[in-house]
Design a protein around this motif. Sequence first.
Motif, PDB file in Angstrom:
ATOM      1  N   ALA A  47       2.649   8.317 -36.400  1.00 47.88           N
ATOM      2  CA  ALA A  47       2.063   8.160 -37.746  1.00 47.88           C
ATOM      3  C   ALA A  47       3.165   8.098 -38.807  1.00 47.88           C
ATOM      4  O   ALA A  47       3.076   7.340 -39.768  1.00 47.88           O
ATOM      5  N   ILE A  48       4.232   8.895 -38.627  1.00 46.83           N
ATOM      6  CA  ILE A  48       5.340   8.876 -39.598  1.00 46.83           C
ATOM      7  C   ILE A  48       6.097   7.553 -39.482  1.00 46.83           C
ATOM      8  O   ILE A  48       6.343   6.868 -40.477  1.00 46.83           O
ATOM      9  N   ASN A  49       6.437   7.171 -38.252  1.00 51.06           N
ATOM     10  CA  ASN A  49       7.209   5.941 -38.076  1.00 51.06           C
ATOM     11  C   ASN A  49       6.412   4.695 -38.458  1.00 51.06           C
ATOM     12  O   ASN A  49       6.984   3.652 -38.772  1.00 51.06           O
ATOM     13  N   GLN A  72      12.748  12.053 -33.126  1.00 52.92           N
ATOM     14  CA  GLN A  72      11.870  10.897 -32.870  1.00 52.92           C
ATOM     15  C   GLN A  72      11.568  10.114 -34.148  1.00 52.92           C
ATOM     16  O   GLN A  72      10.999   9.032 -34.089  1.00 52.92           O
ATOM     17  N   VAL A  73      11.898  10.685 -35.298  1.00 50.43           N
ATOM     18  CA  VAL A  73      11.490  10.078 -36.566  1.00 50.43           C
ATOM     19  C   VAL A  73      12.649   9.289 -37.182  1.00 50.43           C
ATOM     20  O   VAL A  73      13.776   9.761 -37.206  1.00 50.43           O
ATOM     21  N   ASP A  74      12.344   8.076 -37.664  1.00 48.49           N
ATOM     22  CA  ASP A  74      13.361   7.260 -38.338  1.00 48.49           C
ATOM     23  C   ASP A  74      13.462   7.716 -39.784  1.00 48.49           C
ATOM     24  O   ASP A  74      12.510   7.558 -40.533  1.00 48.49           O
ATOM     25  N   CYS A  75      14.631   8.289 -40.159  1.00 47.81           N
ATOM     26  CA  CYS A  75      14.769   8.699 -41.561  1.00 47.81           C
ATOM     27  C   CYS A  75      16.194   8.482 -42.019  1.00 47.81           C
ATOM     28  O   CYS A  75      17.124   8.414 -41.221  1.00 47.81           O
ATOM     29  N   GLU A  76      16.339   8.353 -43.350  1.00 47.43           N
ATOM     30  CA  GLU A  76      17.651   8.118 -43.961  1.00 47.43           C
ATOM     31  C   GLU A  76      18.468   9.411 -43.959  1.00 47.43           C
ATOM     32  O   GLU A  76      19.690   9.384 -43.851  1.00 47.43           O
TER      33      GLU A  76
END
Length: 201
Positions: A47-49, A72-76
Amino acid sequence: MEWEWLTGQVARLPAAEAPLSADVGLVQTDGMLWIYDVGASPAAADAINGLPGKKTVVLSHFHPDHMGNLEQVDCEAFYGGVFTCKKAGGGTAVSRELFLPEGVHLFPLPSVHAKGCIGMEYGEYAFLGDALYPAVKAGQAVYNVSLLAQQLQVLKGLRAEWFLVSHGKPFAQSRDAVISRLEKLYAQRVPGQTYLPAELN
Ligand SMILES: [Zn+2]
């Protein structure tokens, strides 16, 4: 999993059991999606990605149901308390309050629940993670008297009308109700006492 919108800019993904996964908060500003906690379930990570746009993660504290999906989450970038960043092996440690240009306010929130809790305030809402919960010592729910005093001071300095509580029933709780409940508890302390017995909520 569906995002539940509290306003046009503030949303959450509800907590889940098996695997235990905390609520995920979302604040959408012009240039950034602010994700408060990442949960621990594959559904929460998806849901986040699945949200389009650049993301910055803020971790409320180091417990696995709140930060399990970090890799697991794509973040800056990600922010967390000093202890959380140490556990995560990176990130930007928040050791005092931070006013970010997009109107996002990050602040340390003293809590007996976990070391190094961080809250995130935006407009009328303040995400507090698990920081309002007591600790359990020898089967008894307790608050530490001096941490409770420090926590109350921080909560009273917030402008948000709504406190957003992970695993909370309800999730959005009135600021005044929370503060008066904690103040009543704090008023029951006796000199020399370290822990105040509390209800498990
Ligand atoms: Zn926790």
